[in-house]
Design a protein around this motif. Structure first.
Motif, PDB file in Angstrom:
ATOM      1  N   LYS A  42     -13.814   0.132   9.080  1.00 48.86           N
ATOM      2  CA  LYS A  42     -14.282   1.514   9.192  1.00 48.86           C
ATOM      3  C   LYS A  42     -13.136   2.431   9.614  1.00 48.86           C
ATOM      4  N   GLU A  43     -12.319   1.958  10.555  1.00 50.74           N
ATOM      5  CA  GLU A  43     -11.163   2.753  10.970  1.00 50.74           C
ATOM      6  C   GLU A  43     -10.158   2.874   9.836  1.00 50.74           C
ATOM      7  N   LEU A  44      -9.911   1.745   9.140  1.00 50.14           N
ATOM      8  CA  LEU A  44      -8.957   1.788   8.026  1.00 50.14           C
ATOM      9  C   LEU A  44      -9.487   2.658   6.889  1.00 50.14           C
ATOM     10  N   PHE A  45     -10.824   2.644   6.675  1.00 48.61           N
ATOM     11  CA  PHE A  45     -11.438   3.431   5.600  1.00 48.61           C
ATOM     12  C   PHE A  45     -11.177   4.923   5.798  1.00 48.61           C
ATOM     13  N   LYS A  46     -11.102   5.352   7.061  1.00 43.62           N
ATOM     14  CA  LYS A  46     -10.839   6.763   7.343  1.00 43.62           C
ATOM     15  C   LYS A  46      -9.444   7.165   6.901  1.00 43.62           C
ATOM     16  N   THR A  47      -8.506   6.236   6.945  1.00 43.06           N
ATOM     17  CA  THR A  47      -7.120   6.546   6.563  1.00 43.06           C
ATOM     18  C   THR A  47      -6.919   6.528   5.061  1.00 43.06           C
ATOM     19  N   ASP A  48      -7.629   5.600   4.361  1.00 41.83           N
ATOM     20  CA  ASP A  48      -7.449   5.460   2.904  1.00 41.83           C
ATOM     21  C   ASP A  48      -8.753   4.948   2.299  1.00 41.83           C
ATOM     22  N   THR A  51      -8.633   2.600  -0.981  1.00 39.90           N
ATOM     23  CA  THR A  51      -8.044   1.262  -0.808  1.00 39.90           C
ATOM     24  C   THR A  51      -8.985   0.338  -0.058  1.00 39.90           C
ATOM     25  N   TYR A  52      -9.613   0.843   0.995  1.00 39.81           N
ATOM     26  CA  TYR A  52     -10.380  -0.041   1.888  1.00 39.81           C
ATOM     27  C   TYR A  52     -11.886  -0.057   1.608  1.00 39.81           C
ATOM     28  N   ARG A  53     -12.364   0.693   0.589  1.00 40.63           N
ATOM     29  CA  ARG A  53     -13.793   0.690   0.273  1.00 40.63           C
ATOM     30  C   ARG A  53     -14.296  -0.714  -0.101  1.00 40.63           C
TER      31      ARG A  53
END
Length: 828
Positions: A42-48, A51-53
């Motif tokens: 969830k944190e990584l999804f906020k950045t990209d 890519t992380y979906r």
């Protein structure tokens, strides 16, 4: 300037935080720590997001499945909402699992259809999930919308194949799934069906190979797991006894791990025909065997205490003695075993004893034993005496072994097995339970068959008052009134019964017959209005477009056409004819032949039936048509039921026979040939050789047809069959095997009955020798054949009263528990 520095500092801090999360998130996901994986992605999804979906969705799906496995359905539904948000407008296949868990299969199937309608290709696991949802829904749903024609075709093939497997029609099942390709979403179901067909055909290697190709984690995979485990442990050769370890593994897989070794050992002993040792082993190993409850122990109890009826004569004799010995000889204080043994001895005596006294004694001993253990039970007493009454009221078999004998005169009065005992047993049953409806109906049938009309009417009057809203009682009262020509009362009773169960064919048919009879009486008295008033009532109870002579609307309109002719109204008669033709769009010759015969029987003037007679005469002179021949045969068979039909049909049987005999030489469909065979074996046919010719014609196309093979056997002259020959028995056994394979249940039952009759009359069969079955020398020392037990079995024994001594204990030292109170026992 300060604000710009602050924003840059926050961006650098996020980049530094993302670096360890990029390392931790995959580790969480790989370790199955889905909650932590979700938080990290969830944190990584906020950045990209792009890519992380996929990674975030995979984490949510893992958490969703984990919660479903733990039964946390509400929590799983909350996670599913997040998965669907990530999917956007695309249907989510994972929701299928939730709907299936909630047992809402129609919704699961609709989601599966929506997923299949999506433009993107399905991953392999989702394809299997979608296929499982569509098939497991079966008929509980309307067909989901949006399915393509190829998917619908394959779905129907799988469903029809599964139905064929359930009906043991393995060839049909394999034929249905043959067109389904390897890339189909239903491929796992195809492998399951192929594996099941091979398993039941004893092709173990093929079955195991098919089961191993099923995708793991699917419904077919779960279904095939016990089969695959059994086959993997089966190292024996074909036809050899399976090792106990194989069955033990299957029992463990089915959830019976604690008793698996005992069952496996008992099964091995049974397979090597050590039946008594197998029973002794289970008695010692299982404290809950035998019992009355549900579950595996109850199934084993039914097997061991019913198996005697499937054993050869000598083995059955030894086994029944063993059961009695085990229950009664050693001061056994196990009441459940005593009841099961006494029941089996009583049933065995009933099946095998020629005398009626021992049968009565054994069942009365059962009643006494049940009362000794549980106390007096009027319900059990009434049930046993009712069934004994039915047994003694059975009619003696006909004196001709073959069901067809041309020109034979039938008995005027039935011969019961023991009418006095039958009456006494029915009365004892009613003494125990005066309100037993079924016993009173059985007693009515007994008096009715015996010709005691006064007692029948008296009992029926009492029964109608006692059970005014019971369909069976109203139906029986209607039938009786119909026989007594009390038509208005018959119509009243039958109409009440029909209102209670409009789908009962017997009730509908009797109601229709009562209406026809009443309408004919009115028409013969020129009471046209009353006759016409019955037509709407009879049409409501009839079958549209049916070819049944009683329930079919076409034939009902023809009857009322005849009634209108009796009333002198030709215009109304023509209108009835038009209705009849509209209800039977096929050929009209059958309608004319039916009307021609029936109108003469009703007394319609000959000038009113000239058209039908001319059409029938012309058809008999025209080139032969097999369909018309079948129509003639069916109609003639029905008309033979009419009173004094031999006078009515005196000049008609010969021309019809010659027409049908010519039709037999032509190509026929199987249903047509079966109709002609039924006619040829009846007393309507002048020459039974027609049946042989018809059967030979069909057997040229299919020599293994059980139906025609059996009826050819019956139609052949019995001059050479004075004594049963081995060839005859072999032929009947072959026919029986073919009938079972072809699902010809009626033929299979008749062949089994014929085989029993032949074995009973064979002087060389076991148990039929006039000198008795002499034991071998080594059997004379067997402790099972001691004088005391033989005397007990032959002359009857009273079960011992419960001893005050210490009851027998099992190997584990636990007392065999007594049942808490009377429980239901399947007596018969």
């Amino acid at each position: 300037m300060g604000k710009k520095k602050k924003k840059k500092h926050k961006a650098d801090q996020k980049a530094k935080t993302a670096q360890p999360l990029e390392q931790q998130a995959p580790e969480y996901l790989a370790a199955g720590r889905f909650r932590q994986a979700v938080n990290a992605y969830k944190e990584l999804f906020k950045t990209d997001p792009e890519t992380y979906r996929p990674h975030l969705r995979a984490s949510y799906e893992g958490l969703y499945k984990q919660r479903l496995q733990k039964g946390m359905v509400q929590e799983a539904a909350m996670v599913l909402d997040q998965i669907e948000k990530l999917a956007g407008n695309m249907p989510c296949a994972e929701s299928i699992r939730l709907w299936c868990k909630r047992q809402q299969f129609a919704k699961a199937a609709q989601v599966a259809a929506d997923v299949l309608g999506a433009p993107d290709a399905l991953p392999g696991q989702d394809a299997a999930l979608v296929a499982d949802a569509l098939i497991t829904a079966f008929d509980e749903m309307p067909r989901p919308t949006g399915l393509s024609d190829p998917i619908i075709g394959e779905l129907e093939r799988i469903q029809s194949a599964l139905k064929a497997v359930a009906e043991q029609s393995y060839g049909l099942a394999l034929g249905a799934i043959k067109p389904i390709g390897l890339r189909s979403i239903f491929i796992s179901w195809k492998w399951l069906i192929k594996g099941l067909c091979a398993f039941y055909a004893h092709e173990d290697s093929k079955a195991l190979a098919a089961f191993e190709k099923i995708v793991a984690g699917t419904v077919p995979g779960a279904f095939a797991a016990p089969y695959a485990r059994l086959l993997a442990n089966n190292t024996g050769e074909k036809g050899a006894t399976k090792e106990p370890a194989a069955l033990e593994a299957v029992c463990a897989a089915a959830g019976y791990e604690t008793i698996a070794p005992a069952i496996a050992r008992a099964d091995y002993l049974w397979n090597v025909q050590r039946f008594r040792d197998s029973h002794v082993h289970l008695m010692a190993a299982l404290d809950s065997f035998p019992n009355f409850s549900t579950g595996l122990e109850r199934t084993l109890t039914q097997l061991y205490y019913n198996a005697v009826f499937e054993m050869p004569f000598e083995q059955a004799q030894k086994y029944i003695r063993h059961l009695a010995d085990s229950a009664f000889r050693h001061k056994n204080d196990n009441p459940i075993e005593q009841l099961w043994a006494q029941r089996t001895v009583a049933l065995y005596t009933q099946v095998n004893s020629q005398a009626d006294g021992p049968v009565m004694d054994r069942w009365e001993e059962f009643i006494d034993l049940h009362a000794l253990i549980y106390g007096e039970s009027p319900t059990v007493r009434a049930l046993v005496y009712h069934r004994l009454g039915d047994f003694f009221a059975t009619q003696a078999p006909d004196d001709m072994p073959s069901p067809f004998f041309f020109g034979r005169r039938r008995r005027k009065r039935p011969i019961f097995r023991n009418p006095e005992l039958a009456r006494r047993c029915y009365e004892k049953s009613l003494e125990a339970n005066p309100d037993a409806k079924d016993t009173q109906l059985s007693l009515i049938r007994f008096y009715e068959t015996n010709g005691d009309a006064g007692k029948v009417n008296k009992l029926l009057d009492r029964l109608v008052k006692q059970f005014p809203g019971e369909k069976d009682v109203l139906f029986k009262a209607g039938q009786r009134c119909l026989e007594r020509k009390a038509l208005l009362k018959a119509l009243g009773y039958l109409e009440q019964a029909l209102a209670l169960d409009p789908m009962d064919k017997m009730v509908r048919e009797n109601f229709i017959v009562a209406c026809i009879t009443a309408a004919r009486n009115y028409a013969s008295k020129r009471q046209a209005v009353k006759s016409r008033e019955l037509l709407p009532r009879v049409i409501d109870a009839s079958d549209a477009h049916s070819d049944d002579f009683n329930r079919g609307r076409a034939y009902l309109y023809l009857r009322w056409a005849a009634f209108e002719q009796l009333n002198g109204d030709s215009a109304r008669a023509d209108a009835m004819w038009a209705q009849a033709k509209a209800q039977r769009p096929g050929g009209e010759i059958k309608l004319h032949y039916f009307y021609w015969i029936l109108a003469r029987y009703y007394g319609v003037p000959s000038r009113s039936i000239e058209t039908s007679e001319e059409l029938v005469r012309n058809s008999l002179k025209a080139p032969v048509d097999v369909a018309i021949a079948v129509d003639f045969a069916d109609t003639l068979l029905y008309m033979r039921r009419l009173p004094e039909s031999h006078l009515l049909l005196a000049g008609e049987i010969g021309p019809i026979y010659r027409y049908i005999a010519r039709a037999v030489k032509l190509e026929m469909k199987r249903p047509q040939a079966k109709s002609i065979m039924t006619y040829a074996l009846s007393d309507c046919c002048e020459n039974p050789a027609l049946a042989v010719a018809c059967a030979d014609k069909m057997l040229q196309c299919n020599p293994g047809d059980a139906y025609f093979r059996f009826y050819r056997y019956l139609a052949q002259p019995e001059g050479g069959r004075a004594l049963t020959s081995k060839k005859e028995l072999d032929e009947l056994k072959t026919i029986l095997q073919l009938a079972r394979e072809q699902q010809e249940n009626t033929v299979a039952i008749q062949v089994q009955k014929r085989l029993k009759e032949l074995e009973a009359t064979d002087p060389l069969a076991p148990g039929n020798s006039p000198f008795g079955d002499m034991p071998e020398d080594d059997e004379l020392d067997d402790d099972e054949l001691d004088d005391e037990l033989i005397k007990a079995l032959m002359n009857g024994f009273r079960p011992p009263r419960r001893s005050s001594s210490t009851p027998r204990r099992s190997k584990a030292g636990k007392k065999k528990s007594s049942p808490p109170g009377p429980q239901q026992l399947e007596l018969f």
